[in-house]
Design a protein around this motif. Structure first.
Motif, short mmCIF file in Angstrom:
data_model
loop_
_atom_site.label_atom_id
_atom_site.label_comp_id
_atom_site.label_asym_id
_atom_site.label_seq_id
_atom_site.Cartn_x
_atom_site.Cartn_y
_atom_site.Cartn_z
N SER A 17 0.88 -1.04 -0.42
CA SER A 17 -0.21 0.42 -0.25
C SER A 17 0.24 1.58 -0.18
O SER A 17 0.47 2.23 -0.77
CB SER A 17 -1.03 -0.22 1.54
N VAL A 18 2.11 1.11 0.89
CA VAL A 18 2.51 2.19 0.70
C VAL A 18 3.38 3.02 -0.64
O VAL A 18 3.85 3.56 -1.40
CB VAL A 18 3.79 2.31 1.73
N VAL A 19 3.35 1.85 -1.35
CA VAL A 19 4.43 1.39 -2.81
C VAL A 19 3.06 2.16 -3.62
O VAL A 19 4.09 2.56 -4.61
CB VAL A 19 4.64 0.76 -3.18
N CYS A 20 1.75 1.95 -3.81
CA CYS A 20 0.96 2.46 -4.49
C CYS A 20 0.90 3.61 -4.11
O CYS A 20 0.94 4.83 -4.40
CB CYS A 20 -0.79 1.91 -3.88
N ALA A 21 1.25 4.55 -2.79
CA ALA A 21 0.48 6.14 -2.37
C ALA A 21 1.98 6.53 -2.85
O ALA A 21 1.96 7.39 -3.29
CB ALA A 21 0.49 5.91 -0.58
N LEU A 22 3.00 6.26 -3.16
CA LEU A 22 4.10 6.61 -3.23
C LEU A 22 4.44 6.78 -5.21
O LEU A 22 5.59 6.90 -5.26
CB LEU A 22 5.40 5.98 -2.88
N ALA A 23 3.74 5.84 -5.92
CA ALA A 23 4.04 5.54 -7.10
C ALA A 23 4.29 6.91 -8.13
O ALA A 23 3.80 8.04 -8.24
CB ALA A 23 2.91 4.66 -7.36
N PRO A 24 4.62 6.88 -8.46
CA PRO A 24 5.81 8.98 -9.37
C PRO A 24 5.30 7.98 -10.98
O PRO A 24 5.30 9.19 -11.28
CB PRO A 24 6.65 8.42 -9.22
N SER A 25 4.89 6.76 -11.13
CA SER A 25 4.03 6.59 -12.19
C SER A 25 3.19 5.59 -12.29
O SER A 25 2.80 4.62 -10.93
CB SER A 25 5.20 6.16 -13.19
N ILE A 26 2.39 5.17 -13.46
CA ILE A 26 1.36 4.42 -13.07
C ILE A 26 1.98 2.78 -13.51
O ILE A 26 1.32 1.72 -12.88
CB ILE A 26 0.97 4.52 -14.75
#
Length: 401
Positions: free
Chosen positions: A86-95
């Motif tokens: 979920s943290v990876v999703c929240a910090l995602a800089p691109s699709i």
């Protein structure tokens, strides 16, 4: 640490709700994600596939792993990975990074519901197990209706990333509650080896068992009679009934109530009726709802409330039958309940995928076609149930693998 049955039901329902929350909470944010990450609508839609494909693959293994390492350890590991994802999703800089985060969520999102079913049967049996399973279903029913509302509320205050921070916090809170409150229900001496030969023998025993296959088919087909409407919701509600995209509650709130009422009835019947009688009552309820559904759609124009009214009664019947069917499957292999739960979840997910890819697009062209599709699923599910009754009458007690 001892835990009350009621509190255990709350914990297991919350763990099972991770799946619906992972799918439904961020749906209101699709437009914002598209704009912020410079992605197309199709790219954002792929975040659902990125979650569902790993989810389907891993539900086949969560239960087997819990049979070997224990229920509590697998749930805690899954929740830890879920927080990270979920943290990876929240910090995602691109699709592309959002796809990665969603895939990681899918790997662990099904552990709660798969392992939770095994926990129910570990701690209780007979009517008490049915009562606990019904309580879990009743509380779990709230999740699909509440999740998009929570997502919309978060989106009104925070950017889309706030939804994934909320999911990370949800996973962390459940991890803390599990660590301190959920006891280990599978003793060391009852655990299974993860040796490939033993695992293969276990899966072979489960997947070649006629009763299990028919029970799992009945559960999946009953559910897809309703899930067909969920998958067709944009066409059913917006195109046919003329409801705005903000009015999806017209479908989800009544069926949520129907599911809760059905699960409550199942729990009340646990000490009064046999499982077979309870399941038959569920089918009678589903059958009557389906007959009304076809009649309404064959004789009246699509509209409110007539096009919606039969659906919560169908779901009520489904929820009356589901706890007893699920426990019946788990009891076939007491030594491999986690594996049985995984196999059942995999068959459910596979059936959902076929409905989504093939039958929903074929049937959502009219409300009558949808009602007939529901009837076809129900008829096949009832045939599977009749097959179970026949096999149970003929066969000797099933030996464990």
């Amino acid at each position: 640490m001892p835990v009350s049955t009621r509190f255990l039901a709350v914990i297991l329902a919350a763990l099972a709700a991770i799946g619906p929350f992972s799918i439904d909470t961020y749906l209101p944010a699709f437009h914002e994600i598209e704009a912020d990450l410079g992605a197309s609508r199709y790219d954002v839609q792929l975040t659902l596939s990125a979650y569902l494909i790993p989810f389907a693959l891993m539900v086949f293994w969560h239960g087997a792993l819990s049979d070997s390492f224990g229920r509590r350890r697998i749930i805690l590991a899954a929740l830890g990975l879920y927080v990270l994802a979920s943290v990876v999703c929240a910090l995602a800089p691109s699709i592309e990074w959002l796809w990665v985060g969603r895939a990681l969520q899918g790997l662990c999102g099904g552990a709660g519901i798969v392992v939770g079913r095994a926990v129910v049967r570990d701690v209780l049996d007979g009517p008490q197990a049915q009562k606990l399973m019904s309580s879990v279903v009743m509380m779990f029913a709230i999740a699909p209706a509440v999740a998009p509302i929570i997502g919309g509320a978060i989106l009104a205050v925070f950017p889309w990333e706030g939804i994934f921070w909320f999911l990370a916090m949800l996973g962390a809170v459940l991890g803390v509650v599990t660590y301190f409150q959920l006891p280990e229900t599978l003793p060391e001496d009852k655990r299974q080896s993860l040796h490939p030969a033993n695992v293969a023998r276990g899966y072979s025993s489960v997947l070649r068992n006629g009763q299990f296959l028919l029970i799992a088919a009945a559960v999946a087909l009953n559910f897809n009679g309703f899930f067909l409407y969920v998958l067709s919701a944009p066409a059913f509600l917006v195109d046919h009934l003329g409801i705005s995209p903000q009015g999806f509650g017209w479908l989800f709130i009544p069926v949520m109530i129907g599911m809760m009422v059905g699960a409550w009835i199942s729990g009340r019947l646990a000490t009064r009726w046999t499982p077979m009688r309870t399941i038959l009552a569920g089918y009678i309820c589903m059958g009557l709802a389906e007959c009304v559904n076809v009649l309404v759609n064959a004789t009246l124009p699509p509209g409110l409330p007539q096009s919606i009214l039969p659906l919560p009664f169908y779901v009520m019947g489904m929820s009356i039958a589901m706890p007893s069917l699920t426990l019946m499957a788990l009891d076939l292999f007491p030594a491999r309940r986690g594996m049985v739960s995984s196999c059942q979840s995999f068959m459910q997910t596979a059936t959902n995928a076929v409905t989504a890819a093939v039958f929903a697009p074929l049937l959502w062209v009219s409300t009558l076609d949808l009602s007939l599709g529901m009837g076809a699923y129900l008829a096949l599910g009832f045939c599977a149930f009749l097959g179970v009754r026949t096999l149970r009458a003929r066969a000797a007690p099933v030996t464990t693998a």
